[in-house]
Design an enzyme around this catalytic site. Structure first.
Site: not given
Ligand code: XBP
Ligand code: MG
Length: 271
Positions: A10, A8
């Protein structure tokens, strides 16, 4: 046999949500909205994966009539484009603050995994530009060559906890879920990876440490660095192979699969 690691982005590769929250607020201000997400509001809204979906949820809560008006979708798209400009600018290192750091152990484990012949992939709900902004300063201009498959918020529009992005990445890798370990930071991510059949290591951040992680292969403060983490909290390829083997050996005992093999005490200072 373990063949690949799927990461993953973020919260897992880097603790990015503080930067995301600031980018959302900068976009709201630029577009003349009186919206402002404080930490508590953003932590609550993080239960919704996907920035556009997250803003839509907030709008439905605060002004359901405007949120369902004919122009609402176009407004959300414009807001999200502005937010992505602010986020990529703050993450990529072009801002005075320099590039956003990767979490402990991430680069070490990815290097070791590649050297051990394991394939790497990404499964995220974030916007593609955000991945490049985060990884290019650390992996170079050819950062995509590190990964045999990348699933993101555009290639897999149905967001976590739905498993779409993980099943898409498994298909692109041509691998069965039983030969892969996923790395996540949140309950939504764990649920998505688990629904796709993957054993999952969870390294929560302060944003997600209160989520529930039942069914995880392991829950740890981070992937660890040998010079700063105690040995049992340092994840390397040999340990992953052992965990992976015992996870699938024990899979015959479903009750045991519900308790993570490793549930370390998540010391706040380590997060
Ligand atoms: C986490 C998310 C993303 C980010 C914001 O992604 O849910 O929406 O919070 O990015 P991950 P965007 O699956 O990598 O944990 O505004 O581009 O959605
Ligand atoms: Mg994440």
């Amino acid at each position: 046999m373990l063949s690949a690691l799927i990461f993953d982005v973020d919260g897992t590769l880097a603790d990015t949500e503080t930067a995301h929250c600031a980018a959302f607020n900068a976009a709201f201000a630029q577009m003349g909205l009186d919206w402002h997400w404080d930490r508590d509001t953003y932590q609550r809204l993080l239960a919704v994966s996907g920035g556009v979906e997250r803003m839509a949820q907030f709008w439905r809560e605060t002004d359901p009539e405007a949120a369902s008006s004919p122009g609402a979708e176009a407004t959300l798209r414009a807001l999200h484009q502005a937010k992505t400009r602010f986020y990529t600018g703050s993450t990529s290192g072009s801002a005075a603050s320099g590039p956003l750091a990767l979490r402990p152990g991430v680069l070490r484990l990815m290097r070791e995994a590649r050297a051990s012949g394991l394939r790497l992939a990404i499964a995220t709900t974030t916007t593609p530009a955000n991945i490049a902004a985060l990884l290019q300063p650390h992996l170079g201009a050819q950062w995509e060559r590190w990964f045999d498959a990348i699933g993101d918020g555009h290639s897999a529009p149905v967001k976590k906890p739905h498993p779409q992005v993980y099943t898409q990445v498994l298909s692109r890798l041509g691998l069965d879920a039983r030969s892969v370990i996923a790395f996540e930071d949140s309950a939504n991510g764990l649920r998505a990876a688990t629904a796709a059949g993957l054993a999952t290591v969870v390294t929560p951040t302060a944003w997600t440490r209160h989520d529930g992680f039942a069914g995880a292969l392991a829950v740890l403060p981070s992937l660890g660095e040998p010079d700063v983490s105690s040995p049992e909290l340092c994840v390397d390829v040999a340990r992953l192979r052992r965990w992976h083997a015992s996870f699938w050996r024990d899979s015959a005992a479903p009750a045991r699969r519900r308790a993570p093999l490793i549930q370390s005490q998540l010391e706040p200072e380590l997060l």
